[in-house]
Design an enzyme around this catalytic site. Sequence first.
Site, PDB file in Angstrom:
ATOM      1  N   GLU A 149       6.102   8.303  -3.717  1.00 43.85           N
ATOM      2  CA  GLU A 149       6.232   6.233  -2.861  1.00 43.85           C
ATOM      3  C   GLU A 149       4.910   5.734  -3.262  1.00 43.85           C
ATOM      4  OE1 GLU A 149       8.274   4.655  -2.118  1.00 43.85           O
ATOM      5  OE2 GLU A 149       7.082   3.127  -2.363  1.00 43.85           O
ATOM      6  N   PHE A 150       5.126   4.392  -3.859  1.00 43.12           N
ATOM      7  CA  PHE A 150       3.252   4.333  -4.457  1.00 43.12           C
ATOM      8  C   PHE A 150       3.367   2.699  -3.030  1.00 43.12           C
ATOM      9  CE2 PHE A 150       5.117   6.116  -7.894  1.00 43.12           C
ATOM     10  CZ  PHE A 150       3.331   6.677  -8.275  1.00 43.12           C
ATOM     11  N   LEU A 151       4.488   2.351  -2.860  1.00 41.49           N
ATOM     12  CA  LEU A 151       4.366   1.044  -1.813  1.00 41.49           C
ATOM     13  C   LEU A 151       2.463   0.726  -0.687  1.00 41.49           C
ATOM     14  CD1 LEU A 151       4.426   1.910   1.221  1.00 41.49           C
ATOM     15  CD2 LEU A 151       6.642   2.028   1.441  1.00 41.49           C
ATOM     16  N   LYS A 152       2.207  -0.302  -0.628  1.00 40.31           N
ATOM     17  CA  LYS A 152       0.668  -0.449  -0.109  1.00 40.31           C
ATOM     18  C   LYS A 152       1.763  -0.853   1.287  1.00 40.31           C
ATOM     19  CE  LYS A 152       0.171  -3.483  -2.444  1.00 40.31           C
ATOM     20  NZ  LYS A 152       0.174  -3.782  -3.125  1.00 40.31           N
ATOM     21  N   LYS A 205       1.481  10.797  -8.270  1.00 38.78           N
ATOM     22  CA  LYS A 205       0.729   9.496  -7.238  1.00 38.78           C
ATOM     23  C   LYS A 205      -0.519  10.432  -6.330  1.00 38.78           C
ATOM     24  CE  LYS A 205       0.628   7.736  -3.300  1.00 38.78           C
ATOM     25  NZ  LYS A 205       0.964   6.568  -2.715  1.00 38.78           N
ATOM     26  N   PHE A 250      -9.398  -4.207  -6.153  1.00 43.03           N
ATOM     27  CA  PHE A 250     -10.237  -2.739  -6.189  1.00 43.03           C
ATOM     28  C   PHE A 250     -11.409  -3.028  -5.931  1.00 43.03           C
ATOM     29  CE2 PHE A 250      -5.765  -1.421  -4.760  1.00 43.03           C
ATOM     30  CZ  PHE A 250      -6.052  -1.091  -3.525  1.00 43.03           C
ATOM     31  N   GLY A 254     -17.168  -2.504   0.748  1.00 44.68           N
ATOM     32  CA  GLY A 254     -16.765  -3.637   1.921  1.00 44.68           C
ATOM     33  C   GLY A 254     -16.779  -2.034   2.919  1.00 44.68           C
ATOM     34  N   CYS A 261      -3.998   7.442   3.470  1.00 45.02           N
ATOM     35  CA  CYS A 261      -3.282   7.912   2.173  1.00 45.02           C
ATOM     36  C   CYS A 261      -5.206   8.340   1.824  1.00 45.02           C
ATOM     37  CB  CYS A 261      -2.727   7.218   0.453  1.00 45.02           C
ATOM     38  SG  CYS A 261      -1.186   6.679   2.119  1.00 45.02           S
TER      39      CYS A 261
HETATM   40  N1  LIG Z   1       1.521   4.840   4.608  1.00 44.00           N
HETATM   41  C1  LIG Z   1       1.364   4.517   3.768  1.00 44.00           C
HETATM   42  O1  LIG Z   1       1.140   4.199   2.891  1.00 44.00           O
HETATM   43  C2  LIG Z   1       2.430   5.990   1.958  1.00 44.00           C
HETATM   44  C3  LIG Z   1       2.297   5.129   0.904  1.00 44.00           C
HETATM   45  C4  LIG Z   1       2.447   5.911  -0.335  1.00 44.00           C
HETATM   46  C5  LIG Z   1       2.788   7.989  -0.118  1.00 44.00           C
HETATM   47  N2  LIG Z   1       3.279   7.685   1.393  1.00 44.00           N
HETATM   48  C6  LIG Z   1       2.897   9.579   1.962  1.00 44.00           C
HETATM   49  O2  LIG Z   1       4.552   9.530   2.674  1.00 44.00           O
HETATM   50  C7  LIG Z   1       4.357  10.604   3.224  1.00 44.00           C
HETATM   51  C8  LIG Z   1       5.271   9.439   4.417  1.00 44.00           C
HETATM   52  O3  LIG Z   1       3.905   8.641   5.264  1.00 44.00           O
HETATM   53  P1  LIG Z   1       3.953   8.088   6.575  1.00 44.00           P
HETATM   54  O4  LIG Z   1       2.546   7.216   6.340  1.00 44.00           O
HETATM   55  O5  LIG Z   1       5.576   7.106   6.256  1.00 44.00           O
HETATM   56  O6  LIG Z   1       3.894   9.000   7.065  1.00 44.00           O
HETATM   57  P2  LIG Z   1       3.888   9.064   9.096  1.00 44.00           P
HETATM   58  O7  LIG Z   1       2.933   9.872   9.623  1.00 44.00           O
HETATM   59  O8  LIG Z   1       3.882   7.046   9.789  1.00 44.00           O
HETATM   60  O9  LIG Z   1       5.949   9.097   9.947  1.00 44.00           O
HETATM   61  C9  LIG Z   1       6.252  10.357   9.163  1.00 44.00           C
HETATM   62  C10 LIG Z   1       7.694  10.648  10.126  1.00 44.00           C
HETATM   63  O10 LIG Z   1       8.173  12.185   9.875  1.00 44.00           O
HETATM   64  C11 LIG Z   1       8.639  12.312  11.177  1.00 44.00           C
HETATM   65  N3  LIG Z   1       8.908  14.386  11.017  1.00 44.00           N
HETATM   66  C12 LIG Z   1       8.075  14.432  11.211  1.00 44.00           C
HETATM   67  N4  LIG Z   1       8.840  15.565  10.904  1.00 44.00           N
HETATM   68  C13 LIG Z   1       9.954  15.777  10.915  1.00 44.00           C
HETATM   69  C14 LIG Z   1      11.339  16.616  10.976  1.00 44.00           C
HETATM   70  N5  LIG Z   1      10.914  18.145  10.756  1.00 44.00           N
HETATM   71  N6  LIG Z   1      12.245  16.077  11.105  1.00 44.00           N
HETATM   72  C15 LIG Z   1      12.173  14.836  10.966  1.00 44.00           C
HETATM   73  N7  LIG Z   1      11.362  13.659  11.208  1.00 44.00           N
HETATM   74  C16 LIG Z   1      10.006  14.260  11.621  1.00 44.00           C
HETATM   75  C17 LIG Z   1       7.319  11.959  12.320  1.00 44.00           C
HETATM   76  O11 LIG Z   1       8.115  12.132  13.160  1.00 44.00           O
HETATM   77  C18 LIG Z   1       7.097  10.556  12.022  1.00 44.00           C
HETATM   78  O12 LIG Z   1       7.973   9.721  12.431  1.00 44.00           O
HETATM   79  C19 LIG Z   1       2.990  11.099   2.803  1.00 44.00           C
HETATM   80  O13 LIG Z   1       3.573  12.151   2.646  1.00 44.00           O
HETATM   81  C20 LIG Z   1       2.212  10.095   2.496  1.00 44.00           C
HETATM   82  O14 LIG Z   1       1.502  10.383   1.959  1.00 44.00           O
HETATM   83  C21 LIG Z   1       2.649   7.183   2.283  1.00 44.00           C
END
Ligand SMILES: NC(=O)c1ccc[n+]([C@@H]2O[C@H](COP(=O)([O-])OP(=O)(O)OC[C@H]3O[C@@H](n4cnc5c(N)ncnc54)[C@H](O)[C@@H]3O)[C@@H](O)[C@H]2O)c1
Length: 432
Positions: A149-152, A205, A250, A254, A261
């Site tokens: 996933e590439f969202l910001k 990613k 980018f 800053g 991430c």
């Molecule tokens: N946040 C971003 O901007 C972003 C962007 C792209 C990719 N990612 C990637 O996506 C992934 C998730 O990131 P996020 O920011 O959404 O994380 P987050 O911590 O906000 O959310 C993760 C969720 O998973 C739940 N969870 C954990 N273990 C679980 C299980 N066994 N069963 C059910 N739910 C469970 C947690 O309770 C939590 O609600 C990561 O690998 C991250 O690197 C994040």
Amino acid sequence: MKIAVVGSGYVGLVAGACLAENGNDVICVDKDPAKVRLLQRGKIPIYEPGLEELVRRNRSEKRLTFTTALERGVRNSEIIFIAVGTPTGEDGSADLQHVLGVARDIARSMNGYRVIVNKSTVPVGTAAKVRDIVRRETTHPFSVVSNPEFLKQGAAIDDFMKPDRVVIGAEDPRAAELMKELYSPFTRTGAPIMLMDCASAELCKYAANAMLATRISFMNEVANVCDAVGANVDHVRHAVASDRRIGPSFLFPGVGYGGSCFPKDVKAMLQFAGAKNYDFKILQAVEAVNDRQKLRLLDKLKAHFGSLKGKRIAVWGLAFKPRTDDMREAPSVPLIRGMLAASAIVQAYDPEAMKVAKSIFGSDITYASNNYAALTGADALVIVTEWNEFREPDYARMRKLMRTPIIFDGRNIYKPEQMRAQGFTYHSMGRP
Ligand SMILES: NC(=O)c1ccc[n+]([C@@H]2O[C@H](COP(=O)([O-])OP(=O)(O)OC[C@H]3O[C@@H](n4cnc5c(N)ncnc54)[C@H](O)[C@@H]3O)[C@@H](O)[C@H]2O)c1
């Protein structure tokens, strides 16, 4: 299509809501009962512009439901996304316990063919690990797909709805076709769906985030050199960015990158490259520069004041970037800790991250009700996050509230000559 998304965080919740918005039936699964209860009441646990409305609409149309019961999600869905966290483990690697645990539990609940999609950011080889785990636990047929996933955060819905590209790592043509069909409504404007092997998809990613982090650290170093030699980074940045081979994104100097991430993905890439005996030198420097940059404003404060003992410092912005309440790895944290260690008094304000900040700093700092209140009696203002509402403040009101009108602008949101004309002593990043 019938979809389950496991993990209702920034990625899972946005993905689930956006997939539902395009007509799919989506079950969002999270292990956190409090979070699920909140979502079932139409409230969202995070701040992400537009998300609450999207969730509410799709909930009331009955296309989006929330549960803690993974089995329900798995039994009722053809495609199951894994979108749980992959935090940094002890050795810097991505900690895969949540991803692999979910894969095992999915396998145990399967009652027919399923496509299991890794949306979490995971190192190369994770799809193969998921495949092994699932194969051990079930006799039902399945395919594993990598779909990073590439969202910001802050623009997550737009990014998901109108992606620059969709990357699909799939070794099985049946799963690849299903994924292409699922994403076709999101790519009507011509964004490519890129099909590849799982290992390449997984690496995409990390390479993208590492490149973005590199640009940030590079420009931060250019700004620091500007400080040293008396050049203006605004002019330098414009000239560099107008080169079509480079482009403008980018390249804003800053206080360093933060969030959930870049820091963890840079660490993980260094770790998995290192585990294969590859010494990723550029990325080591990117990380070291970023760690140093997070304290750059503290150095500037100390250079100005000498001692910070008893100095009252206002801080505007705590979230790692605007339009989010996320403070994971936020530069504000080491900066404020550094100020406190130097015996300064910190009065902070952020439009969205106050609740999160309280869980980090407790009673070590004071929390202002708005940006002006943070300035009361302040010896200096430090700007850490470039929220729009800080861009055109009432300068006279600021001067009146502050004990001394000194600004340390970590995001270059004002023009130096304008601030001086307004009667401020103004320090910024890489500008005389
Ligand atoms: N946040 C971003 O901007 C972003 C962007 C792209 C990719 N990612 C990637 O996506 C992934 C998730 O990131 P996020 O920011 O959404 O994380 P987050 O911590 O906000 O959310 C993760 C969720 O998973 C739940 N969870 C954990 N273990 C679980 C299980 N066994 N069963 C059910 N739910 C469970 C947690 O309770 C939590 O609600 C990561 O690998 C991250 O690197 C994040």
